[in-house]
Design a protein around this motif. Structure first.
Motif, short mmCIF file in Angstrom:
data_model
loop_
_atom_site.label_atom_id
_atom_site.label_comp_id
_atom_site.label_asym_id
_atom_site.label_seq_id
_atom_site.Cartn_x
_atom_site.Cartn_y
_atom_site.Cartn_z
N ASN A 1 9.81 7.77 64.85
CA ASN A 1 11.19 6.73 64.72
C ASN A 1 11.05 5.32 65.27
OD1 ASN A 1 12.08 7.00 67.34
ND2 ASN A 1 12.87 9.22 66.81
N GLU A 2 11.96 4.52 65.15
CA GLU A 2 11.97 3.28 65.38
C GLU A 2 12.08 3.27 66.79
OE1 GLU A 2 13.84 -1.12 64.34
OE2 GLU A 2 14.69 1.01 63.35
N SER B 1 0.88 0.03 59.73
CA SER B 1 1.67 0.99 59.46
C SER B 1 2.41 0.82 58.08
CB SER B 1 2.95 0.93 60.38
OG SER B 1 3.38 -0.50 60.43
N TYR B 2 3.35 1.99 57.71
CA TYR B 2 4.16 1.84 56.59
C TYR B 2 5.19 2.78 56.74
CZ TYR B 2 1.89 6.17 55.03
OH TYR B 2 1.59 7.33 54.56
N LYS B 3 6.48 2.40 56.19
CA LYS B 3 7.65 3.14 56.33
C LYS B 3 7.74 4.18 55.22
CE LYS B 3 12.57 2.53 57.59
NZ LYS B 3 13.56 1.60 57.82
N GLU B 4 8.11 5.37 55.74
CA GLU B 4 8.42 6.45 54.64
C GLU B 4 9.70 7.16 55.03
OE1 GLU B 4 5.14 9.14 53.05
OE2 GLU B 4 5.77 10.24 54.79
N LYS B 5 10.59 6.83 54.33
CA LYS B 5 12.01 7.44 54.19
C LYS B 5 12.62 6.95 55.63
CE LYS B 5 11.49 11.55 51.71
NZ LYS B 5 11.46 13.18 51.69
N ASP B 6 12.99 7.59 56.76
CA ASP B 6 13.64 7.04 57.78
C ASP B 6 12.55 6.96 59.06
OD1 ASP B 6 16.01 6.96 56.72
OD2 ASP B 6 16.40 9.11 57.22
N ALA B 7 11.29 7.06 58.83
CA ALA B 7 10.29 7.23 59.70
C ALA B 7 9.28 6.06 59.59
CB ALA B 7 9.46 8.40 59.74
N PHE B 8 8.29 5.82 60.50
CA PHE B 8 7.28 5.00 60.24
C PHE B 8 5.79 5.77 60.67
CE2 PHE B 8 10.60 2.21 61.82
CZ PHE B 8 10.27 1.02 60.87
N GLU C 1 3.66 9.87 62.95
CA GLU C 1 4.66 9.46 62.31
C GLU C 1 5.78 9.48 63.59
OE1 GLU C 1 7.81 11.77 59.39
OE2 GLU C 1 5.89 11.77 58.82
#
Length: 284
Positions: A228-229, A243-250, A226
């Motif tokens: 961040n951008e 990948s997939y995005k979960e809240k503010d993280a990848f 997990e």
């Protein structure tokens, strides 16, 4: 290395829905290939396409180096098949079925079949319709292993078995590969079974192969992390599988954990984690 099964760019459409999309995989002699995917991902359709039970729209299937066009009875003895649904005559006993198999297969291994019946604790005088699902599956596997096949196609063959029976069955499959230099394409929802015996893994989602890799490479090199951008931007795209995005993280599947930034925690990867992740992740 001899390749027993080759599928190249197989596509199939049912009622305008693409159920297989350019499926490519192979099963070398001496290998067990774990075929993993959720229900409806295309595993059973793939098996049926190999056997000519479903007509493909595009692509090539080769068995033992020979291109397959529809069903080919001449290859029946060389391929052992077990489907999730039991296809043996319900009114017959094993003793009665044995007489059928002796006539059906010129290479029937009576001694081997008797040994497997004893190993799997199967009663010879009981009708198949009285068997539990697990007993029926063990009988189907015993038959598949007893006519000197080179290739086994096993669709959820460990389903309905208790842990002890699964252990016995997996040991027999490993023995088949080691002693006969055979090959197995094995689908299962029980990832611990795949983890124990498969040396190659093929993951399918929505009819499309999304990952093909050696099991040891996945276990030793891959990681789900997990980040961040900003951290994600430091990883070369070639190392990002999905990948997939979960809240503010990848949440990202990385093919080489050595490229993960030092500040990002890397946990041990299990095949169960990987299977769940691939079912959820977006294709890159």
């Amino acid at each position: 290395m001899t390749v027993l099964l080759e599928m190249e760019n197989i596509s199939k459409t049912f009622k305008r829905k693409h159920v297989l999309k350019n499926v490519t995989l192979d099963v070398p002699a001496g290998s067990i290939v774990g075929f993993v995917g959720d229900n409806g991902a295309g595993k059973s359709t793939t098996f049926k396409t190999i056997l000519g039970l479903i007509k493909k729209d595009e692509g090539t299937v080769r068995l033992f180096g020979e291109e397959v066009h529809g069903q080919q009875p001449s290859m029946r003895e060389q391929v052992g098949v077990v489907f999730d649904a039991i296809n043996l005559p319900a009114e017959l006993t094993i003793k009665q079925l044995n007489k059928v198999f002796v006539k059906m297969y010129s290479s029937w291994d009576q001694e081997g079949f008797d040994r497997l019946l004893e190993t799997f604790h199967l009663p010879t005088d009981k009708k198949v319709k009285e068997f539990s699902r697990g007993m029926s599956m063990k009988l189907s596997v015993a038959v598949a292993l007893s006519h000197n096949a080179k290739l086994l196609l096993l669709d959820e063959a460990t389903g309905g078995l208790d842990p002890s029976s699964r252990k016995e069955l997996l040991e027999e499959l490993t023995r088949f590969v080691e002693e006969n230099k055979g090959g197995i394409l094995l689908s299962s929802h029980i990832m611990s079974d795949i983890e124990k015996i498969a040396d190659h893994l093929v993951f399918i989602k929505d009819g499309e192969i999304i990952l093909t890799e050696k099991r040891e490479v996945i276990q030793n090199q891959y990681a789900i992390v997990e980040m961040n951008e900003n951290d994600l931007s430091t990883v070369e795209p070639e190392h990002i599988v999905t990948s997939y995005k979960e809240k503010d993280a990848f949440v990202v599947l990385i093919s080489d954990k050595r490229v993960v930034p030092d500040n990002v925690p890397v946990n041990e990867l299990t095949l169960e984690d990987l299977s769940v992740f691939l079912a959820r992740g977006e294709k890159k």
